[in-house]
Scaffold this motif. Structure first.
Motif, mmCIF file in Angstrom:
data_model
loop_
_atom_site.group_PDB
_atom_site.id
_atom_site.type_symbol
_atom_site.label_atom_id
_atom_site.label_comp_id
_atom_site.label_asym_id
_atom_site.label_seq_id
_atom_site.Cartn_x
_atom_site.Cartn_y
_atom_site.Cartn_z
ATOM 1 N N ASP A 114 0.998 -1.033 -0.199
ATOM 2 C CA ASP A 114 -0.180 -0.330 -0.126
ATOM 3 C C ASP A 114 0.597 1.144 0.155
ATOM 4 O OD1 ASP A 114 1.380 -0.572 2.929
ATOM 5 O OD2 ASP A 114 -0.687 -0.086 3.812
ATOM 6 N N GLU A 115 2.594 1.279 -0.553
ATOM 7 C CA GLU A 115 2.791 2.351 -0.129
ATOM 8 C C GLU A 115 2.515 3.395 -0.603
ATOM 9 O OE1 GLU A 115 7.059 3.075 -1.281
ATOM 10 O OE2 GLU A 115 7.022 0.770 -0.046
ATOM 11 N N ASP A 116 2.357 3.319 -2.306
ATOM 12 C CA ASP A 116 1.784 3.771 -3.255
ATOM 13 C C ASP A 116 1.538 3.141 -4.116
ATOM 14 O OD1 ASP A 116 1.307 5.680 -6.100
ATOM 15 O OD2 ASP A 116 3.826 5.906 -5.374
ATOM 16 N N THR A 117 -0.308 3.791 -4.310
ATOM 17 C CA THR A 117 -1.177 3.084 -5.519
ATOM 18 C C THR A 117 -1.591 3.523 -6.444
ATOM 19 O OG1 THR A 117 -2.946 3.573 -4.361
ATOM 20 C CG2 THR A 117 -1.828 1.245 -3.104
ATOM 21 N N THR A 118 -0.704 4.280 -6.788
ATOM 22 C CA THR A 118 -1.295 5.396 -7.537
ATOM 23 C C THR A 118 -1.469 4.524 -9.240
ATOM 24 O OG1 THR A 118 -0.246 6.827 -6.764
ATOM 25 C CG2 THR A 118 -0.432 7.586 -8.601
ATOM 26 N N GLY A 119 -2.900 5.457 -10.274
ATOM 27 C CA GLY A 119 -2.465 4.701 -11.062
ATOM 28 C C GLY A 119 -3.452 3.167 -10.943
ATOM 29 N N GLY A 120 -3.755 2.349 -10.339
ATOM 30 C CA GLY A 120 -3.849 1.129 -9.473
ATOM 31 C C GLY A 120 -2.830 -0.081 -9.111
ATOM 32 N N PHE A 121 -1.804 0.768 -9.217
ATOM 33 C CA PHE A 121 -0.578 -0.349 -9.315
ATOM 34 C C PHE A 121 -0.866 -1.471 -8.231
ATOM 35 C CE2 PHE A 121 3.827 -0.746 -7.748
ATOM 36 C CZ PHE A 121 4.462 -1.583 -8.441
ATOM 37 N N PRO A 122 -0.148 -2.360 -8.781
ATOM 38 C CA PRO A 122 -0.993 -3.833 -7.950
ATOM 39 C C PRO A 122 1.136 -4.367 -7.335
ATOM 40 C CG PRO A 122 -0.503 -4.237 -10.383
ATOM 41 C CD PRO A 122 -0.401 -2.715 -9.851
ATOM 42 N N HIS A 123 1.344 -3.872 -7.499
ATOM 43 C CA HIS A 123 2.964 -4.867 -7.115
ATOM 44 C C HIS A 123 3.551 -4.379 -5.911
ATOM 45 C CE1 HIS A 123 2.117 -6.537 -11.054
ATOM 46 N NE2 HIS A 123 2.208 -5.685 -11.724
ATOM 47 N N GLY A 124 2.549 -3.474 -5.591
ATOM 48 C CA GLY A 124 3.832 -2.957 -3.759
ATOM 49 C C GLY A 124 4.789 -3.745 -3.599
ATOM 50 N N GLY A 125 5.456 -3.746 -3.037
ATOM 51 C CA GLY A 125 6.385 -4.475 -1.904
ATOM 52 C C GLY A 125 7.544 -5.238 -3.004
ATOM 53 N N TRP A 126 7.640 -4.946 -4.210
ATOM 54 C CA TRP A 126 8.659 -5.456 -5.142
ATOM 55 C C TRP A 126 9.436 -6.620 -4.680
ATOM 56 C CZ3 TRP A 126 12.095 -2.701 -7.055
ATOM 57 C CH2 TRP A 126 11.939 -1.575 -7.112
ATOM 58 N N SER A 127 10.573 -4.868 -3.480
ATOM 59 C CA SER A 127 12.008 -5.171 -3.165
ATOM 60 C C SER A 127 12.407 -6.077 -2.830
ATOM 61 C CB SER A 127 11.988 -4.043 -2.977
ATOM 62 O OG SER A 127 12.037 -3.836 -1.640
ATOM 63 N N VAL A 128 11.321 -6.860 -1.197
ATOM 64 C CA VAL A 128 11.246 -7.389 -0.393
ATOM 65 C C VAL A 128 11.833 -8.346 -0.601
ATOM 66 C CG1 VAL A 128 10.206 -7.695 1.762
ATOM 67 C CG2 VAL A 128 9.269 -6.114 0.858
ATOM 68 N N PRO A 129 11.485 -8.651 -1.226
ATOM 69 C CA PRO A 129 11.861 -10.850 -1.436
ATOM 70 C C PRO A 129 13.562 -10.063 -1.547
ATOM 71 C CG PRO A 129 10.019 -10.689 -2.500
ATOM 72 C CD PRO A 129 10.277 -9.671 -2.314
#
Length: 208
Positions: free
Chosen positions: A26-41
């Motif tokens: 939920d960091e930045d959902t601008t434009g309906g972005f669905p991939h937040g948190g992609w760096s964590v793994p």
């Protein structure tokens, strides 16, 4: 004569250049972005150590409003004076670029950019700062600084993932800029860390 303060930009990007919402869904959902948190793994001990090295070189911080709000809601709770990231963030001067923020609650924060962001940043760079003026994340601010040739050092952490959508560090129409490669390393998790110095305008030639 005072030596100008160097401004560094440290940013996480995907293989296709996306920088949006690396840290949480939920960091930045601008434009309906669905991939937040992609760096964590891909985080690992070496990645954490590298970021500690970066923060150790800070003299002050310049943040965009969204990144500032995220940091301000998290880092003040860490009061250990030896914490490699919390300690500099909590103790050093912080500047937030915003036209709407009036009463920042994080101690040591100054709001800039209400009238002329580039002029305010140039003034900061001409000041006497013991260390870098560091920008972390802050995608929209980062693009503005790059367009104004205000970034001296670019630390680009490229994560081995392609998302296909999202806000990019260098969108179509970005200002043509040359950089000189000054360092590289790769973490066990596959993060390619490259450091660049601003080098003016691109130069062109032909292989013919």
């Amino acid at each position: 004569m005072t030596r100008p303060t160097r401004l560094s930009l440290t940013t996480f990007v995907t293989l296709d250049g996306v920088l949006q919402a690396p840290g949480a869904p939920d960091e930045d959902t601008t434009g309906g972005f669905p991939h937040g948190g992609w760096s964590v793994p891909y985080g690992d001990e070496e990645f954490g150590g590298y970021m500690a090295e970066v923060f150790a070189g800070a003299g002050a911080f310049l943040l965009g409003r969204r990144t500032y709000d995220i940091f301000a809601a998290y880092w003040p709770a860490f009061t250990d004076p030896a914490h490699p990231i919390a300690a500099p963030l909590n103790s050093l001067p912080k500047y937030v670029a915003s036209t709407t923020l009036t009463d920042p609650g994080w101690a040591g924060t100054t709001v800039i950019g209400r009238d002329d962001l580039a002029a305010d940043v140039r003034a900061l760079k001409e000041g006497d700062t013991d260390g870098e003026l560091q920008v972390h994340g802050s995608g929209r601010l980062a693009r503005s600084l790059l367009a104004a040739d205000l970034v001296d050092t670019l630390r680009l952490l490229v994560f081995p993932v392609v998302l296909g959508t999202g806000l990019r560090l260098f969108p179509e129409g970005s200002r043509p800029t040359a950089f000189r490669h000054t360092g590289a390393r790769t973490t066990p998790g596959g993060i390619a860390i490259n450091t660049y110095a601003w080098d003016g305008r691109p130069r062109y030639g032909s292989y013919a």
